[in-house]
Scaffold this motif. Structure first.
Motif, PDB file in Angstrom:
ATOM      1  N   GLY A  10       0.880  -1.171   0.000  1.00 60.93           N
ATOM      2  CA  GLY A  10       0.000   0.000   0.000  1.00 60.93           C
ATOM      3  C   GLY A  10       0.915   1.218   0.000  1.00 60.93           C
ATOM      4  N   ALA A  12       2.014   2.857   2.510  1.00 59.81           N
ATOM      5  CA  ALA A  12       3.013   2.763   3.589  1.00 59.81           C
ATOM      6  C   ALA A  12       4.208   1.926   3.128  1.00 59.81           C
ATOM      7  CB  ALA A  12       2.374   2.160   4.844  1.00 59.81           C
ATOM      8  N   VAL A  41      -8.441   2.254  -3.012  1.00 60.35           N
ATOM      9  CA  VAL A  41      -9.742   2.931  -3.116  1.00 60.35           C
ATOM     10  C   VAL A  41      -9.719   4.352  -2.534  1.00 60.35           C
ATOM     11  CG1 VAL A  41     -10.973   0.731  -3.020  1.00 60.35           C
ATOM     12  CG2 VAL A  41     -10.695   2.039  -0.922  1.00 60.35           C
ATOM     13  N   GLU A 164       2.771 -12.128  -3.413  1.00 59.12           N
ATOM     14  CA  GLU A 164       2.764 -13.333  -2.593  1.00 59.12           C
ATOM     15  C   GLU A 164       2.090 -13.042  -1.250  1.00 59.12           C
ATOM     16  OE1 GLU A 164       6.696 -15.119  -2.602  1.00 59.12           O
ATOM     17  OE2 GLU A 164       6.355 -15.900  -0.596  1.00 59.12           O
ATOM     18  N   GLU A 192       0.788  -3.804   6.583  1.00 60.47           N
ATOM     19  CA  GLU A 192      -0.389  -4.463   5.977  1.00 60.47           C
ATOM     20  C   GLU A 192      -1.675  -3.678   6.105  1.00 60.47           C
ATOM     21  OE1 GLU A 192       1.170  -5.787   8.889  1.00 60.47           O
ATOM     22  OE2 GLU A 192       1.055  -7.944   8.748  1.00 60.47           O
ATOM     23  N   GLY A 313      -4.391   5.761   8.946  1.00 55.86           N
ATOM     24  CA  GLY A 313      -5.758   6.258   9.150  1.00 55.86           C
ATOM     25  C   GLY A 313      -6.368   6.904   7.928  1.00 55.86           C
TER      26      GLY A 313
HETATM   27  C1  LIG Z   1     -12.961   5.196   1.075  1.00 51.00           C
HETATM   28  C2  LIG Z   1     -11.630   5.689   1.508  1.00 51.00           C
HETATM   29  C3  LIG Z   1     -11.238   6.977   1.165  1.00 51.00           C
HETATM   30  C4  LIG Z   1      -9.985   7.447   1.565  1.00 51.00           C
HETATM   31  N1  LIG Z   1      -9.631   8.699   1.202  1.00 51.00           N
HETATM   32  C5  LIG Z   1      -8.409   9.176   1.567  1.00 51.00           C
HETATM   33  C6  LIG Z   1      -8.006  10.472   1.172  1.00 51.00           C
HETATM   34  O1  LIG Z   1      -8.728  11.182   0.472  1.00 51.00           O
HETATM   35  N2  LIG Z   1      -6.770  10.900   1.570  1.00 51.00           N
HETATM   36  C7  LIG Z   1      -5.931  10.121   2.321  1.00 51.00           C
HETATM   37  O2  LIG Z   1      -4.827  10.566   2.652  1.00 51.00           O
HETATM   38  N3  LIG Z   1      -6.314   8.892   2.725  1.00 51.00           N
HETATM   39  C8  LIG Z   1      -7.521   8.403   2.369  1.00 51.00           C
HETATM   40  N4  LIG Z   1      -7.906   7.164   2.768  1.00 51.00           N
HETATM   41  C9  LIG Z   1      -7.015   6.434   3.698  1.00 51.00           C
HETATM   42  C10 LIG Z   1      -5.864   5.771   2.959  1.00 51.00           C
HETATM   43  O3  LIG Z   1      -6.393   4.882   2.027  1.00 51.00           O
HETATM   44  C11 LIG Z   1      -4.959   5.046   3.974  1.00 51.00           C
HETATM   45  O4  LIG Z   1      -4.435   5.975   4.900  1.00 51.00           O
HETATM   46  C12 LIG Z   1      -3.773   4.365   3.301  1.00 51.00           C
HETATM   47  O5  LIG Z   1      -4.075   3.923   2.018  1.00 51.00           O
HETATM   48  C13 LIG Z   1      -3.272   3.183   4.137  1.00 51.00           C
HETATM   49  O6  LIG Z   1      -2.208   2.592   3.445  1.00 51.00           O
HETATM   50  P1  LIG Z   1      -1.484   1.284   3.979  1.00 51.00           P
HETATM   51  O7  LIG Z   1      -0.348   1.053   3.063  1.00 51.00           O
HETATM   52  O8  LIG Z   1      -1.191   1.404   5.433  1.00 51.00           O
HETATM   53  O9  LIG Z   1      -2.558   0.110   3.859  1.00 51.00           O
HETATM   54  P2  LIG Z   1      -3.228  -0.609   2.513  1.00 51.00           P
HETATM   55  O10 LIG Z   1      -3.364   0.401   1.479  1.00 51.00           O
HETATM   56  O11 LIG Z   1      -4.404  -1.299   3.002  1.00 51.00           O
HETATM   57  O12 LIG Z   1      -2.099  -1.583   2.061  1.00 51.00           O
HETATM   58  C14 LIG Z   1      -1.803  -2.774   2.723  1.00 51.00           C
HETATM   59  C15 LIG Z   1      -1.166  -3.741   1.747  1.00 51.00           C
HETATM   60  O13 LIG Z   1      -0.702  -4.880   2.464  1.00 51.00           O
HETATM   61  C16 LIG Z   1      -1.009  -6.039   1.746  1.00 51.00           C
HETATM   62  N5  LIG Z   1      -1.106  -7.146   2.701  1.00 51.00           N
HETATM   63  C17 LIG Z   1      -1.824  -7.197   3.847  1.00 51.00           C
HETATM   64  N6  LIG Z   1      -1.645  -8.378   4.461  1.00 51.00           N
HETATM   65  C18 LIG Z   1      -0.789  -9.082   3.688  1.00 51.00           C
HETATM   66  C19 LIG Z   1      -0.213 -10.389   3.786  1.00 51.00           C
HETATM   67  N7  LIG Z   1      -0.469 -11.226   4.813  1.00 51.00           N
HETATM   68  N8  LIG Z   1       0.617 -10.804   2.790  1.00 51.00           N
HETATM   69  C20 LIG Z   1       0.931 -10.002   1.753  1.00 51.00           C
HETATM   70  N9  LIG Z   1       0.409  -8.755   1.615  1.00 51.00           N
HETATM   71  C21 LIG Z   1      -0.439  -8.309   2.569  1.00 51.00           C
HETATM   72  C22 LIG Z   1      -2.329  -5.724   1.050  1.00 51.00           C
HETATM   73  O14 LIG Z   1      -2.503  -6.543  -0.084  1.00 51.00           O
HETATM   74  C23 LIG Z   1      -2.131  -4.253   0.688  1.00 51.00           C
HETATM   75  O15 LIG Z   1      -1.551  -4.119  -0.596  1.00 51.00           O
HETATM   76  C24 LIG Z   1      -9.131   6.637   2.349  1.00 51.00           C
HETATM   77  C25 LIG Z   1      -9.512   5.334   2.668  1.00 51.00           C
HETATM   78  C26 LIG Z   1     -10.749   4.861   2.250  1.00 51.00           C
HETATM   79  C27 LIG Z   1     -11.129   3.462   2.604  1.00 51.00           C
END
Ligand SMILES: Cc1cc2nc3c(=O)[nH]c(=O)nc-3n(C[C@H](O)[C@H](O)[C@H](O)COP(=O)(O)OP(=O)(O)OC[C@H]3O[C@@H](n4cnc5c(N)ncnc54)[C@H](O)[C@@H]3O)c2cc1C
Length: 350
Positions: A10, A12, A41, A164, A192, A313
């Motif tokens: 993602g 992060a 999304v 994976e 994740e 968040g």
């Molecule tokens: C409807 C909606 C609107 C939003 N609008 C905004 C906005 O306008 N502005 C903003 O700043 N933020 C927004 N956000 C929040 C933003 O999406 C999050 O802050 C951010 O995307 C989180 O990123 P992340 O990398 O932590 O998690 P994620 O994007 O969820 O990424 C996690 C990744 O880890 C992988 N993963 C998890 N477990 C495993 C495993 N066991 N093995 C392998 N891979 C794994 C998943 O496949 C995924 O690719 C919004 C969120 C939503 C739901």
């Protein structure tokens, strides 16, 4: 041997992997592309002043100057386009709000971010704005899927990516390194998002996930180039499409789209959006929010080579660049992590 395994691509995991590759570290990103992700999304908005009381976003004066050079640098390097500093227009809901906001604009700490919109009449055909509105020039949106696609290509070209699913049971943690299947690394970093609830090393952290839904619409006549926000928002995309968002739900934390969210968005946006539109699709995701609304960064309380970068968040786009860099400096140079974000604040829960 690898330096770092990163679980999750993602925003992060992507920005952290990018930072570590930039520092010539050997990195492998393991990402399960079949899992739903919040980043895929996200509306992708960044906005330094938000909410009913025009609160300045936490650390805005550090985060915003940083992100405004960070994303364009990646765009330039990879010849990509995902950063859109469109500005944001917030039509006043009523006279009371107009007075309240106009007074708030004078407050020193937000004065250089927001202003009373001057040429709002030009939008009148598309947006109900009889009372004018608030302008935030520093706001905009990042096309997060496009950013992640760009970085994934870079990771593949650097032999640093595998599609994976990570299976926690197969991780062997040794004092000097970690072994996962055929991979050996000095450390592992978990990114994740919401799926961290399945992570036995970090599922004790106080997440407070929030489900959200958005609509992708087509509106052939709509010609506003700024984001418009009145509690719910409209982001103008290419080819006369827009994204409508977003809902917030602390229940039913799944990735299913719902009739209820669709109706809520249409009702709220219908109050100011005057053009005709057709819904193309609907998306749902779960934001990895935390109880104190600060990210989770740091080292596991027991295992010295297991880390987390999560808890972004509702504001991943604003927070991730600054803290990916800070986390890199923590990992490579032992620099301190911002005390509000280190998971040391929750070690007593472990
Ligand atoms: C409807 C909606 C609107 C939003 N609008 C905004 C906005 O306008 N502005 C903003 O700043 N933020 C927004 N956000 C929040 C933003 O999406 C999050 O802050 C951010 O995307 C989180 O990123 P992340 O990398 O932590 O998690 P994620 O994007 O969820 O990424 C996690 C990744 O880890 C992988 N993963 C998890 N477990 C495993 C495993 N066991 N093995 C392998 N891979 C794994 C998943 O496949 C995924 O690719 C919004 C969120 C939503 C739901």
């Amino acid at each position: 041997m690898l330096d770092y395994i990163i679980v999750g691509q993602g925003i992060a995991g992507s920005l952290l992997a990018y930072e570590l590759l930039q520092a010539n570290k050997k990195v492998l990103v393991l990402n399960d592309e079949s899992l739903p992700s919040s980043s895929q999304v996200a509306g992708g908005m960044f906005n330094p002043v938000t909410g009913r009381h025009l609160a300045k976003t936490w650390l805005a004066d550090e985060l915003f100057p940083f992100l405004k050079t960070y994303y364009p640098e990646i765009e330039q390097r990879f010849n990509a386009k995902f950063f859109h500093q469109t500005g944001l227009f917030r039509p006043y809901v009523n006279e009371k709000q107009r007075t309240q906001f106009q007074n708030a604009i004078l407050k020193h700490e937000i004065a250089h971010y927001v202003s009373d919109a001057k040429d709002f009449e030009k939008m009148g055909q598309f947006i109900a704005n009889d009372l004018g509105g608030l302008q935030t020039a520093d706001a905009g949106w990042v096309d997060v899927p496009e950013l992640l696609k760009t970085l994934k290509s870079h990771f593949i070209a650097s032999e640093s990516y595998a599609n994976e699913a990570f299976n926690y049971d197969e991780l062997k943690v040794k004092p000097e390194n970690v072994i996962y299947k055929s991979y050996e690394a000095k450390s592992i970093i978990f990114c994740e998002g919401f799926h961290a609830k399945n992570n036995p090393f970090f599922n004790w952290l106080p997440f407070n996930p929030v489900k959200g839904e958005t609509l992708l619409v087509e509106s052939p006549d709509y010609a506003v180039t700024e984001i418009v926000n009145q509690g719910s928002w409209v982001i103008p995309l290419a080819e006369r499409k827009c994204r409508f968002g977003a809902t917030y739900s602390w229940h039913d934390l799944d990735f299913e789209i719902t009739e209820k969210a669709r109706a809520t968005l249409q009702e709220k946006i219908g109050k100011f959006f005057k053009s005709d539109y057709r819904i193309i699709s609907q998306q749902a995701g779960v934001r990895p929010s935390t109880t104190d609304r600060r990210p989770f960064l740091g080292k596991h309380p027991e295992y010295i080579n297991i880390y987390i970068f999560n808890g972004l968040g509702t504001k991943g786009v604003s927070i991730a660049p600054f803290f990916a860099r800070q986390f890199r400096d923590f990992l490579l140079q032992g620099k301190e992590i911002n005390s509000e974000t280190t998971i040391e604040r929750f070690y007593t829960l472990y």
